[in-house]
Scaffold this active site. Sequence first.
Site, short mmCIF file in Angstrom:
data_model
loop_
_atom_site.label_atom_id
_atom_site.label_comp_id
_atom_site.label_asym_id
_atom_site.label_seq_id
_atom_site.Cartn_x
_atom_site.Cartn_y
_atom_site.Cartn_z
N ARG A 77 0.79 -0.83 -0.50
CA ARG A 77 0.12 0.29 -0.12
C ARG A 77 0.85 1.19 -0.10
O ARG A 77 1.71 1.12 0.85
CB ARG A 77 -1.02 0.25 1.49
CG ARG A 77 -2.35 -0.95 1.33
CD ARG A 77 -3.11 -0.81 0.05
NE ARG A 77 -4.54 -1.20 0.09
CZ ARG A 77 -4.51 -2.31 -0.85
NH1 ARG A 77 -3.83 -2.44 -0.98
NH2 ARG A 77 -5.56 -3.01 -0.27
N GLU A 79 -3.63 7.38 -5.32
CA GLU A 79 -4.18 6.67 -6.20
C GLU A 79 -5.02 6.98 -6.82
O GLU A 79 -5.67 7.42 -6.49
CB GLU A 79 -3.39 5.50 -6.72
CG GLU A 79 -2.13 5.21 -6.01
CD GLU A 79 -2.72 3.22 -5.41
OE1 GLU A 79 -3.55 2.56 -5.90
OE2 GLU A 79 -1.94 2.65 -5.19
N HIS A 110 -0.92 0.57 -9.94
CA HIS A 110 -1.25 -0.30 -9.06
C HIS A 110 -2.18 -1.70 -9.73
O HIS A 110 -3.43 -2.21 -9.96
CB HIS A 110 -2.47 0.51 -8.05
CG HIS A 110 -3.44 -0.95 -7.08
ND1 HIS A 110 -3.56 0.09 -5.57
CD2 HIS A 110 -3.25 -1.95 -7.00
CE1 HIS A 110 -3.96 -0.92 -5.52
NE2 HIS A 110 -3.82 -2.32 -6.01
#
Length: 312
Positions: free
Chosen positions: A231, A260, A278
């Site tokens: 993360r 993000e 991601h």
Amino acid sequence: MPEQILMTSQAFFRSECLAELETRYKVHRLWEAGEQEALISEVAPHIRVVVTEGWAPAEFQAKFPNLELIASHGVGYDGVDLGAAQARKIAVTNTPGVLDDAVADLTIGLLIAVTRGIVVGDQYVRNGEWLKANFPLMSHLRGRQAGILGLGRIGLAIAQRLQAFGIEINYHNRRERSDVDYKYYSSLSMMAQDVDFLILSCVGGEETKKIVNREIMEKIGPTGVLINISRGSVVDEGDLVACLEEGKLGGAGLDVFTSEPHVPEALFKMPQVVLQPHIGSATLQTRIAMGQLVVDNVDAYYAKKPLLTPVA
Ligand code: 8YV
């Protein structure tokens, strides 16, 4: 009337899995509702199951008086308020296990991409630079030390792959594992001091927030590499940019970021950094398996069978 489910979003959840849910349940699609609050007020009393993608804060859970299951898509549940769920005995499931290989594969890809300059090498060929000079020498993997922060399922899958490259494995966890003989560090800082590659595969959330800061990155050092597939919150992104700019950290391979899809623009210009949007679990096979696990947990709940993957 079939049982009613509320689903919060469909950014990652495969449509074939949603279609399967819809053969058995009435799925209210929150993300498609013009007036989301109106939809929630209308259906809330009938909702015992919410399907989500890693998101269920306390105030959201509180809108459903009869909620019994939050079935979350994704292994990470840092966006689900577990304390609020536990207080009301709401079960929470996630999708562990089925994404380990995909995430571990990407981790190795990032490590090789950074240490061998694969992305800049590609640009070097495309831009005609190779016609003028050979590409500079990069660095080797065999015999180097990797430190894994968070040796859970994904961390283990990463470790197995690293071993195949002749990389020595060290790890830092809350507790030492009895089933591996990798070197354990009770201190992240001491491990960072000793390793060439620090790989983050730990949980997100408050307990790990910004634990990888300037002090840790300076210990990884000017020839060291940070890889983050966990993360963005685990890393102090301001410190990361500064350490890379100052050459105090050698390089980074990053699949996750603090906000993000926003990524600090300073990173765009850095050849020692490889960036990904991601995509750790983003293979078709993995995402189908993740979606299926959500469906199977929901089915198990309604069949009054044990949930397949409850969050402990
Ligand atoms: C997905 C993830 O991007 O599983 C996780 O925790 O971060 C990824 O697999 C996404 O969260 C899927 O819902």
